[in-house]
Design a protein around this motif. Structure first.
Motif, PDB file in Angstrom:
ATOM      1  N   ASP A 149       0.860  -1.191   0.000  1.00 14.48           N
ATOM      2  CA  ASP A 149       0.000   0.000   0.000  1.00 14.48           C
ATOM      3  C   ASP A 149       0.892   1.236   0.000  1.00 14.48           C
ATOM      4  OD1 ASP A 149      -2.032   1.899   0.395  1.00 14.48           O
ATOM      5  OD2 ASP A 149      -1.787   1.753   2.563  1.00 14.48           O
ATOM      6  N   GLU A 231     -13.687  -3.790 -13.145  1.00 16.95           N
ATOM      7  CA  GLU A 231     -14.777  -4.173 -12.247  1.00 16.95           C
ATOM      8  C   GLU A 231     -14.513  -5.597 -11.750  1.00 16.95           C
ATOM      9  OE1 GLU A 231     -17.108  -2.230 -11.330  1.00 16.95           O
ATOM     10  OE2 GLU A 231     -17.302  -0.651 -12.852  1.00 16.95           O
ATOM     11  N   ALA A 232     -15.284  -6.015 -10.766  1.00 14.24           N
ATOM     12  CA  ALA A 232     -15.134  -7.366 -10.229  1.00 14.24           C
ATOM     13  C   ALA A 232     -15.387  -8.410 -11.316  1.00 14.24           C
ATOM     14  CB  ALA A 232     -16.095  -7.577  -9.073  1.00 14.24           C
ATOM     15  N   GLU A 237     -13.902 -13.491  -7.888  1.00 11.49           N
ATOM     16  CA  GLU A 237     -14.713 -13.442  -6.667  1.00 11.49           C
ATOM     17  C   GLU A 237     -14.900 -14.832  -6.078  1.00 11.49           C
ATOM     18  OE1 GLU A 237     -17.804  -9.804  -6.886  1.00 11.49           O
ATOM     19  OE2 GLU A 237     -18.116 -11.320  -8.425  1.00 11.49           O
ATOM     20  N   ARG A 242      -5.579 -15.454  -3.537  1.00 14.28           N
ATOM     21  CA  ARG A 242      -5.274 -14.420  -4.518  1.00 14.28           C
ATOM     22  C   ARG A 242      -4.476 -15.010  -5.676  1.00 14.28           C
ATOM     23  NH1 ARG A 242      -6.263  -9.227  -3.039  1.00 14.28           N
ATOM     24  NH2 ARG A 242      -4.897  -8.459  -4.705  1.00 14.28           N
ATOM     25  N   GLN A 257      -3.955  -9.002  -9.614  1.00 12.45           N
ATOM     26  CA  GLN A 257      -5.275  -8.884  -9.020  1.00 12.45           C
ATOM     27  C   GLN A 257      -5.343  -7.628  -8.168  1.00 12.45           C
ATOM     28  OE1 GLN A 257      -6.677 -12.384  -6.948  1.00 12.45           O
ATOM     29  NE2 GLN A 257      -8.222 -11.253  -5.791  1.00 12.45           N
ATOM     30  N   GLU A 258      -6.449  -6.905  -8.278  1.00 12.42           N
ATOM     31  CA  GLU A 258      -6.718  -5.740  -7.432  1.00 12.42           C
ATOM     32  C   GLU A 258      -8.161  -5.853  -6.971  1.00 12.42           C
ATOM     33  OE1 GLU A 258      -6.250  -1.957  -5.496  1.00 12.42           O
ATOM     34  OE2 GLU A 258      -4.866  -3.497  -6.167  1.00 12.42           O
ATOM     35  N   GLY A 259      -8.363  -6.054  -5.671  1.00 15.04           N
ATOM     36  CA  GLY A 259      -9.703  -6.326  -5.180  1.00 15.04           C
ATOM     37  C   GLY A 259     -10.204  -7.615  -5.793  1.00 15.04           C
ATOM     38  N   GLN A 260     -11.388  -7.563  -6.380  1.00 17.11           N
ATOM     39  CA  GLN A 260     -11.943  -8.733  -7.057  1.00 17.11           C
ATOM     40  C   GLN A 260     -11.845  -8.605  -8.576  1.00 17.11           C
ATOM     41  OE1 GLN A 260     -12.822 -11.422  -5.314  1.00 17.11           O
ATOM     42  NE2 GLN A 260     -12.139 -10.243  -3.543  1.00 17.11           N
ATOM     43  N   LYS A 315     -13.227  -0.082 -14.052  1.00 15.80           N
ATOM     44  CA  LYS A 315     -13.715   0.599 -12.858  1.00 15.80           C
ATOM     45  C   LYS A 315     -13.105   1.995 -12.715  1.00 15.80           C
ATOM     46  CE  LYS A 315     -14.065  -0.245  -7.846  1.00 15.80           C
ATOM     47  NZ  LYS A 315     -13.715  -1.224  -6.768  1.00 15.80           N
TER      48      LYS A 315
END
Length: 806
Positions: A149, A231-232, A237, A242, A257-260, A315
């Protein structure tokens, strides 16, 4: 706000925060960081923040592994999360050369004893079921790969520094930096002026503007860089673990991968400069207008690799500026022309390197010299020749080829030529292929008649191998002319010149006119800061020859030794040219052009004289980096072309040939000669590289004497040895790991070449002392594969030195 600090760090991004933290770790707690806006402004906050360990440069690999390990330590120390995410990275090779690169990295991983290993296709698909591996010929896995981060890491550094007493002032723009008579700086802000013993420019996007306040120009240019987050994606998901990162360098994109969803970034061919005339002072946490069409080709290659990416919605798009140097490496270190002014700017993979940069800068500031040799990052590698046009051309080339393999000896054409000497066109007409040597075009090799003077690049032997071999044979069998105008040349004269030089270098300066000596210059930790030939031309009149690429670097050391007002120290590097006339017929050639007695009795090895060559006043020194009979001839630059023509006209019946840098590499390696920045650097002790014999401790004073005394009786950690290698496709070039036959890592190559005069592939290596005995069997990882080698007892060419002294 206090009015005095040991150090003021300008810039509250990732790197400035790391420097502040590491200064406090080394005991400097009266330190301050000034940030014009909010912390992480500029490039830090929007970075993709990937982390990886291995690098083509071994010391940078060490610093990157230190950085990755430091993040966990920071979290424990400060309680501030760094967002460490390490699902690992899959490295993919589509081409043979990329496979070579990955196998070389795997060999280095064994040397560093870290995990970077090959996977089968099935293993890779099990880790990343979304990836299409068609067309992939090799897959490597780095378990430590991942990301962090950006804000979390920056604030962890800040918190750690504050816990040790550092002050951090946000929204405190620096308005001016003014040198003081005591060697410190007055740092002017809108909240008052701070008297700083040391100033550190870590201003990121504003590094140019901060540098200008001190009267210097840094070769930096910002460029736009884009990535996007999707977007996811349902298939992501549905996963519990990961996905590993994808490093598909041949595809010229990065993906994780970033988030979903997925994050995809690219370095497109059609790059864009930003803020060419100066970074706006009101820019902070803003982004630039998106332009995804520019990276469409890269993205389509990513879609081919991850087909589901093509179905995902976008996104958000990040288009933010990053500031680039001409070679995309950092600009670090003290500015040689200023006192107590340091820079740490132009960092691209900052989150892989922030800890290493911070500890290196803190060592430099607090202890006077870093532990590791990082000349490839030292800002002194550039001079004022690196102007705006050059910087822009090179930075765009680096940006658009960010993931292109940097092959051994590769010379990129962007921004060149920028400086040439009078013989440039003549050398070009003779088939010269040029490289960049501290701003100048310098001949690397000469294409024979019928061959295009264009070189190829790769990890195996290239098209210059045979032409360089012919140049070596010509010099060893007859006579060759080597352009040595790229050597650094200094004239030191006036009352007290001998005293100054004796206090600068470790050997005794010649006391008799006409004598020369070889000498190391000792660094602040006892290592080799430089190696020079010092020639006494007359009473209190000396010529000193050193490494041309290190001239600005060495200026720091020259300035550490006080000299009398009567001593003149002038660089003649631009004003004088030089040629090395070398080979068994060198005396015969020169004798046609001079009335001077060149016999061994009248003009012996390591002697010098002012003579006339072809009617031109010259300084001649009986020495040759080729390891053969030879003279270095120095003349004013205006006479370079006339001397060159005369040498070739007189030498034609003798078979004279021009000899370039690639042949000289072969010649010096087979003779066992070290070179500055390869075998000689502050990182290496004199007794490790065989230069301790040139240190005269009966002199009461010389630079680094106390540091050398502290280490001189310690056994060498490693020894410089020459290894003969069984290789027929490629030769070592530097950085390759060295192992015992049982796989135990024991060293690394510093220089390598095929010895054309001795018919063997050779490598100069640093090997741990207990394994450095002649006859020891080794394996050198060329192209990532073990190649059998043996340590030689002596250099294979003229070990007795009879050719030099003939």
């Amino acid at each position: 706000m206090k009015t005095h600090a040991q150090a003021v760090v300008i810039g509250g991004g990732l790197v400035g925060a790391s420097i502040l933290y590491h200064l406090t770790k080394l005991g400097w707690t009266d330190v301050m960081l000034l940030e014009r806006d909010e912390l992480t402004s500029g490039s830090t906050w929007h970075a993709a923040a990937g982390i990886h360990g291995l690098h083509d440069n071994n010391n940078i690999s060490r610093l990157q592994y230190y950085t990755m390990q430091l993040y966990e330590e920071l979290e424990r120390e400060t309680g501030q999360g760094c967002g460490i995410t390490q699902p690992g990275t899959l490295y993919l090779a589509q081409s043979e050369d990329r496979e070579y690169q990955l196998r070389m990295q795997a060999a280095k991983a064994r040397y560093f004893q870290v995990d970077f290993h090959e996977l089968s296709r099935a293993e890779a698909e099990a880790m990343h079921p979304l990836v299409n591996l068609d067309g992939i010929r090799c897959i490597m896995y780095e378990p430590d790969g991942g990301h962090v981060d950006p804000s979390g890491v920056t604030y962890a550094y800040i918190k750690g520094a504050r816990q040790r007493g550092a002050e951090v002032h946000r929204f405190t723009p620096v308005l001016g930096t003014h040198p003081r008579a005591d060697g410190g700086w007055d740092v002017e802000t809108d909240k008052g002026t701070i008297h700083a013993d040391v100033v550190v420019n870590a201003a990121g996007l504003w590094a140019r503007e901060v540098a200008a306040m001190a009267g210097i120009q840094l070769p930096l240019i910002p460029m736009e860089h884009q990535y996007f987050v999707t977007e996811a994606i349902p298939e992501i998901e549905a996963r519990e673990e990961r996905l590993p990162l994808i490093a598909d360098r041949d595809g010229e994109y990065y993906l994780r991968q970033e988030g979903q969803g997925l994050l995809v970034g690219a370095y497109e061919k059609d790059g864009r400069y930003w803020a060419e005339q100066g970074t706006p002072m009101d820019f902070g946490h803003e982004l630039l207008d998106e332009d995804l069409e520019r990276i469409e080709e890269n993205v389509m290659r990513a879609v081919d690799r991850i087909p589901l990416l093509g179905e995902a919605g976008i996104k958000r798009v990040i288009n933010g500026p990053m500031i680039w140097s001409p070679d995309s490496s950092a600009l670090i270190g003290p500015v040689p022309e200023l006192k107590n002014y340091f820079c740490c700017c132009g960092i691209i993979p900052g989150f892989s390197q922030s800890g290493g940069l911070g500890t290196t800068m803190a060592q430099w500031i607090v202890e006077g010299e870093p532990v590791m040799d990082l000349f490839g990052w030292d800002l002194a590698r550039f001079g004022d020749w690196a102007n705006t046009e050059f910087t822009k051309a090179r930075a765009l080339d680096q940006y658009s080829h960010r993931f292109k393999i940097h092959f051994p000896y590769e010379e990129r054409a962007a921004g060149r030529p920028i400086k040439t000497r009078p013989v440039y066109e003549k050398q070009k007409s003779m088939g010269a292929v040029f490289g960049l040597s501290y701003g100048y075009e310098h001949p690397l090799w000469y294409a024979p008649v019928g061959m295009q003077p264009v070189e190829t690049y790769g990890f195996a032997r290239q098209n210059w191998f045979e032409p360089a071999a012919a140049e070596c044979r010509a010099l060893r069998e007859a006579v060759g002319i080597i352009d040595i105008s790229n050597f650094a040349k200094y004239r030191v004269r006036g009352a007290g010149a001998a005293d100054y030089l004796d206090r600068l270098v470790a050997n005794r300066v010649p006391v008799e006119t006409g004598r020369s000596c070889l000498t190391p210059m000792i660094g602040l930790r006892g290592g080799i800061a430089g190696d020079f030939t010092i020639t006494r031309l007359d009473d209190e009149d000396f010529l000193m020859i050193g490494s041309g690429i290190a001239e600005r670097y060495h200026q720091r050391y020259f300035d550490m030794v006080e000299k009398a007002d009567t001593v003149s120290f002038v660089s003649l590097t631009e004003a004088w040219a030089g040629f090395n006339v070398a080979g068994p017929k060198a005396r015969e050639l020169l004798s046609q052009l001079t009335d001077a007695d060149l016999s061994n009795e009248a003009f012996g090895f390591m002697r010098n004289r002012k003579i006339t060559v072809a009617g031109i006043d010259a300084v001649a020194i009986r020495v040759s980096f080729s390891g053969d009979l030879g003279w270095e001839i120095y003349v004013p630059i205006e006479q370079q072309a006339a001397l060159y023509d005369a040498l070739f006209e007189a030498g034609a019946p003798l078979g004279v040939r021009p000899v370039g840098g690639r042949a000289l590499l072969s010649l010096r390696v087979e003779k066992g000669y070290g070179s500055w920045s390869r075998e000689y650097s502050p990182e290496y002790w004199p007794q490790e590289v065989g230069l301790d014999r040139l240190i005269k401790l009966d002199k009461p004073e010389f630079l680094g004497r106390d540091a050398y005394l502290a280490i001189k009786d310690k056994p060498p950690r490693e020894k410089l040895v020459i290894v003969q290698v069984e290789a027929d496709k490629a030769d070592a070039n530097g950085g390759e790991p060295v192992f015992l036959t049982d796989g135990t890592p024991v060293g690394r190559v510093s220089s390598g070449a095929y010895g054309h005069s001795v018919g063997a592939s050779l490598a100069l290596c640093f090997v741990t002392s207990e394994h450095a005995a002649p006859g020891t069997a080794l394996e050198v990882a060329i192209l990532g594969q073990p190649h059998a080698g043996v340590i030689l007892e002596q250099p294979p060419f003229d070990a007795s030195g009879s050719r030099l002294r003939s």
